[in-house]
Design a protein around this motif. Structure first.
Motif, PDB file in Angstrom:
ATOM      1  N   ASN A 116      -2.855  -7.203  -3.520  1.00 52.32           N
ATOM      2  CA  ASN A 116      -3.064  -6.109  -2.644  1.00 52.32           C
ATOM      3  C   ASN A 116      -4.671  -5.624  -3.649  1.00 52.32           C
ATOM      4  O   ASN A 116      -5.713  -5.455  -2.859  1.00 52.32           O
ATOM      5  CB  ASN A 116      -2.516  -5.210  -2.353  1.00 52.32           C
ATOM      6  CG  ASN A 116      -3.330  -4.304  -1.149  1.00 52.32           C
ATOM      7  OD1 ASN A 116      -4.171  -4.738  -0.505  1.00 52.32           O
ATOM      8  ND2 ASN A 116      -2.671  -3.181  -1.084  1.00 52.32           N
ATOM      9  N   ARG A 173       1.681  -5.272  -5.160  1.00 56.68           N
ATOM     10  CA  ARG A 173       0.495  -4.317  -5.854  1.00 56.68           C
ATOM     11  C   ARG A 173      -0.853  -5.270  -6.330  1.00 56.68           C
ATOM     12  O   ARG A 173      -1.579  -4.728  -6.131  1.00 56.68           O
ATOM     13  CB  ARG A 173       1.139  -3.694  -6.589  1.00 56.68           C
ATOM     14  CG  ARG A 173       0.796  -2.324  -6.659  1.00 56.68           C
ATOM     15  CD  ARG A 173       0.660  -1.679  -7.928  1.00 56.68           C
ATOM     16  NE  ARG A 173       2.339  -0.687  -7.456  1.00 56.68           N
ATOM     17  CZ  ARG A 173       2.081   0.424  -7.638  1.00 56.68           C
ATOM     18  NH1 ARG A 173       1.332   0.895  -7.090  1.00 56.68           N
ATOM     19  NH2 ARG A 173       3.525   0.594  -6.874  1.00 56.68           N
ATOM     20  N   ASP A 182       0.664  -1.099  -0.009  1.00 55.79           N
ATOM     21  CA  ASP A 182       0.057  -0.171   0.028  1.00 55.79           C
ATOM     22  C   ASP A 182       0.702   1.186  -0.193  1.00 55.79           C
ATOM     23  O   ASP A 182       0.557   2.226  -0.844  1.00 55.79           O
ATOM     24  CB  ASP A 182      -0.958   0.063   0.625  1.00 55.79           C
ATOM     25  CG  ASP A 182      -2.372  -1.282   0.889  1.00 55.79           C
ATOM     26  OD1 ASP A 182      -2.476  -1.373   0.096  1.00 55.79           O
ATOM     27  OD2 ASP A 182      -2.507  -1.383   1.796  1.00 55.79           O
ATOM     28  N   ASN A 183       1.712   1.501   0.967  1.00 54.41           N
ATOM     29  CA  ASN A 183       2.394   3.245   0.959  1.00 54.41           C
ATOM     30  C   ASN A 183       4.041   2.277   0.544  1.00 54.41           C
ATOM     31  O   ASN A 183       4.882   1.392   0.256  1.00 54.41           O
ATOM     32  CB  ASN A 183       2.315   2.481   2.448  1.00 54.41           C
ATOM     33  CG  ASN A 183       1.079   3.320   2.787  1.00 54.41           C
ATOM     34  OD1 ASN A 183       0.223   3.994   1.887  1.00 54.41           O
ATOM     35  ND2 ASN A 183       0.730   2.529   4.073  1.00 54.41           N
TER      36      ASN A 183
END
Length: 860
Positions: A452, A449, A314-315
């Motif tokens: 997710n 990614r 996410d980050n």
């Protein structure tokens, strides 16, 4: 005590593999069709320079056509897209893969360097196409603004989401209109530089990383560095001149411009706007050779910050050591120029001097690098003599690839400057730069990614399934609850005095909490909790299985990645070898062409030489024939004249002898009448017709000891019969026959020592043209020196006559040469004596009668 100097961090490990500097050549079109051209493109890698007419010759008195080879040559019909695909596209791919690159244009002023780098509307150059390719490749994976932040030491820091949000709000509050790509007004100069169909994209972009692009724009003017993106307050009363920047070295020993503005851009349009803002500040001037001549070296730096995502995908990972910063420098060097042609004065003259000095320093650095690599020396490279070479020092030391585009103007006026540019480019190709080492990446499993996003899609799908009808009951209450489940309002705080955002967010969260409770109660009522748990347990087992498969897949991916790396390494090595093979093949082709031309010239010269030799032989044969004919003609003429002279002298002598005989006859008339003619005692007195014997001549030389003469009746005389090989067989009835003789072709001492008589058979032409044979006889004696000598004693003549010619001769002989009648009542003795005297006076012994070791015959 003084403190110790802190140790500098060690340099990065060097790589033994090296790549040559890639040098390309681009030929711009002529300004006018009637201009004289001095450059010819022979192939896609070779050009040829022709000396223009009217130019002074070199020391040898002539100009030679010179050829230069490059990695690739782009002709006048080459488009900007083709040039970018071969030159700059590999550098952009390396930039995305965390490798540095340097690309600069070099050439004479007015050769098209700025056009190659920048381009024009509809024909974007290397710089706009590079930016477009970068954003087309990393567009979906860009981080939000201010997540990456420069640390003013040529490095990058990673901020958390809250700090980045505060920086974005601060920037928005300082500007009245938000600068978004949709509301930004693009300058018309860059509106349509790249058409959509020409857009390109890099492959194999790491999707588990987040990217951010920073650009900076500087110029090097009079050996000072100025920031073209620096925003200074404008003072109309007393404007301040721009401040120069200094160069510094970071902890990785890379050079950078301290205090240079770095602008974060999120799209190609925004990057174009920043570039054009700095381009307006660049120093240009109008000269005799170029209407917009660059008076400084411009450097556009593209930095790409890359950091991996966290385990959830996410980050951005909050670890500065995992941040990789790669940069691509696009340099537009100012063109070298001669003041004699530009007629520069004042500031223009100073600018031209600094430009030429910086370019000369660049050439010197390249020469020293080439000498160190080829000769094994360790000379210091003078990078610090110029800001241009000092700034890009780390590239030549192995921090990235180096590419150079040599721009040339084919007009004849630039021939001498173009010749110097070609020599520098040829020397630059021989410099090798160490290949940069691949930088390590984070060790998380790939595909975070995607996993997710897949998990979010799966949750959304399950939520939709759970909101459906259950056991045929009407989902009216659940649907109403889902419809009342509104999304969260914007939660960005505009400032420290913002009292609206937080209460609104708290109110929305409380409403969502109440709705959630109602949804749980509704599910409990329907009895679906057990089913949900069973589905959750089933989902958990599936997720475990998926996780296990992903682990195996990760191992396979690592194996595939290692194999890809190995394949990439082998491909690069193969390309390098192909490049070397191509260079060798071109060199071989050039040598083969030279060999063929020289061989053709040699064959033509040999043919010409053969023709000359045949002509010479023909002339020699002709001259020999002429000489032979002339020689035979003159020999015949001389022989005729000699024979005529001999005949004349014989006739005169005969007349004198006849007069003497008449006088003698008168005096001794009485005595001869009383005498009786005596019979000759020797057999040789009985001579047939026309065979006469001359009296024996008196010996001419002293004898040592005469040989004992045996009696003639004993028959013991031995003769040396000397018959030359040139004699002709006359086939006559009377043939000389000498018994017990030694026949020789040439006299020798051995034969003469065994014999006491010598006879020589000699043939010659008579006065009437007939052949007469003479037998010249002599006696052999020993000399005082121990040799053999011949004393000639007798000559016998054998002659053939034509009856007709003989009758004429007799008629003519009845009268003397003075017309007086001759007496016919000669005696035999008188006739023979006269004939003998005639023969003796007319005899010609020739050169054959003098032999080595024998005395020469004296004339009587």
């Amino acid at each position: 005590m003084k403190g110790k100097t802190p140790r500098r961090p060690p340099k990065k490990p060097s790589n033994n593999q090296k790549d040559p500097v890639g040098v390309y050549c681009r030929v711009r079109p002529l300004g006018a069709e009637d201009e004289e051209c001095c450059i010819e493109v022979i192939s896609n890698t070779t050009i040829q320079l022709h000396a223009p007419d009217g130019l002074k010759a070199n020391r040898n008195g002539e100009f030679k056509e010179t050829q230069y080879s490059f990695k690739k040559v782009f002709g006048i019909k080459t488009t900007q897209r083709e040039l970018f695909a071969d030159v700059a596209k590999p550098l952009v791919e390396d930039l995305i893969h965390c490798k540095n690159g340097l690309l600069f244009t070099y050439g004479v002023t007015g050769s098209g360097k700025t056009y190659t780098m920048t381009g024009s509307p509809g024909q974007g150059g290397l710089l706009p196409r590079s930016l477009d390719m970068i954003f087309n490749s990393i567009g979906p994976y860009q981080a939000k603004r201010y997540v990456f932040k420069p640390d003013d030491k040529n490095g990058m820091e990673v901020q958390n989401q809250v700090d980045a949000l505060l920086d974005r709000q601060k920037r928005d509050s300082q500007t009245s209109v938000p600068k978004t790509p949709t509301t930004r007004r693009i300058d018309p100069e860059f509106a349509d530089m790249i058409s959509p169909e020409e857009a390109c994209k890099a492959g194999e972009v790491d999707e588990d990383s987040s990217y951010s692009v920073f650009v900076s724009y500087i110029e090097i003017y009079n050996n000072y560095i100025y920031d073209l993106l620096e925003e200074t307050p404008f003072d109309p009363i007393k404007p301040k001149p721009p401040q120069s920047k200094i160069l510094r070295e970071d902890q990785n020993h890379n050079m950078y411009v301290a205090g240079c503005t770095e602008v974060e851009v999120k799209s190609t349009e925004e990057a174009f706007e920043v570039f054009w803002r700095g381009q307006k500040k660049r120093r240009i001037a109008n000269t005799q050779l170029n209407r917009e001549s660059s008076r400084s070296h411009s450097v556009f730096i593209i930095k790409l910050a890359q950091a991996p995502l966290d385990a959830d995908g996410d980050n951005v990972l909050q670890d500065k050591s995992q941040v990789n910063v790669s940069q691509l420098c696009l340099v537009d060097l100012a063109g070298s120029e001669r003041t004699s042609r530009t007629r520069a004065e004042g500031n223009r003259l100073r600018e031209a001097g600094n430009i030429n000095q910086s370019l000369m320093t660049l050439r010197t650095c390249i020469e020293v690098l080439r000498e160190n690599q080829m000769c094994g020396t360790n000379k210091m490279v003078p990078y610090r003599d110029s800001k241009v070479t000092h700034l890009f020092k780390n590239y030549f030391d192995g921090e990235g690839k180096v590419r150079m585009v040599v721009c040339v103007n084919p007009k004849a006026d630039d021939y001498e400057e173009t010749l110097l540019v070609m020599r520098f480019a040829e020397m630059t190709q021989e410099v090798e730069v160490a290949r940069p080492v691949d930088r390590p990446i984070c060790g998380f499993a790939a595909g975070r990614r995607q996993r997710n996003q897949a998990f979010k899609d799966e949750l959304t799908h399950r939520l939709e399934e759970r909101g459906g009808p259950v056991d045929g009951e009407s989902p009216t209450v659940l649907n109403q609850l889902l419809q009342s489940f509104h999304p969260l309002p914007p939660c960005e705080i505009s400032g420290p005095n913002d009292d609206v955002t937080l209460p609104r967010l708290i109110d929305a969260l409380e409403k969502r909490h109440k709705i959630r409770k109602l949804m749980v109660e509704e599910y409990n009522k329907t009895g679906k909790i057990t089913l949900l748990r069973a589905q959750d347990s089933n989902l958990l087992s599936k997720e475990n299985f998926i996780q296990e498969q992903r682990g195996r897949l990760g191992e396979k991916d690592k194996m595939i990645q290692n194999q890809k790396n190995e394949i990439d390494r082998l491909e690069k090595k193969s390309k390098m070898l192909e490049y070397k093979i191509d260079i060798l093949q071109k060199t071989t082709n050039i040598y083969e062409e030279d060999k063929r031309s020289l061989q053709h010239e040699l064959e033509s010269r040999e043919q010409r030489l053969q023709r000359e030799m045949s002509e010479k032989r023909r002339m020699e044969t002709r001259m020999q024939g002429i000489v032979t004919d002339a020689k035979l003609k003159w020999e015949k003429e001389c022989e005729r004249r000699v024979n005529a002279k001999q005949l004349e002298m014989q006739n005169k002598l005969w007349v004198k002898d006849e007069k003497l005989k008449q006088l003698k006859a008168i005096v001794t008339e009485g005595k001869t009448e009383n005498r009786q003619p005596q019979r000759p005692s020797r057999e040789k007195d009985k001579v047939p017709a026309k065979r006469s014997v001359s009296p024996s001549p008196v010996p001419t030389g002293p004898l040592v000891r005469p040989l004992h003469r045996r009696s003639h009746s004993a028959g013991g005389e031995r003769w040396v019969d000397h018959k030359p090989t040139t004699n002709v067989d006359l086939d006559t009835v009377l043939q000389p026959n000498i018994p017990n003789a030694i026949k020789v072709n040439a006299p020798n001492e051995k034969a003469l020592s065994k014999c006491d008589k010598y006879v020589l058979t000699h043939q010659e032409f008579a006065s009437d043209g007939e052949i007469q044979t003479k037998l010249i006889k002599g006696e052999v004696f020993k000399t005082r020196g121990g040799g053999q000598a011949v004393q000639f004693t007798d000559i016998e003549t054998l002659k053939q006559e034509n009856p007709v010619a003989a009758s004429r001769k007799r008629r003519s002989s009845e009268t003397g040469p003075d017309g007086e009648p001759m007496e016919r009542n000669w005696t035999n003795v008188e006739t023979r004596c006269s004939v003998a005297v005639e023969m003796r006076a007319g005899s010609n012994l020739g050169p054959g009668y003098q032999h080595h070791g024998y005395p020469k015959r004296r004339k009587p």
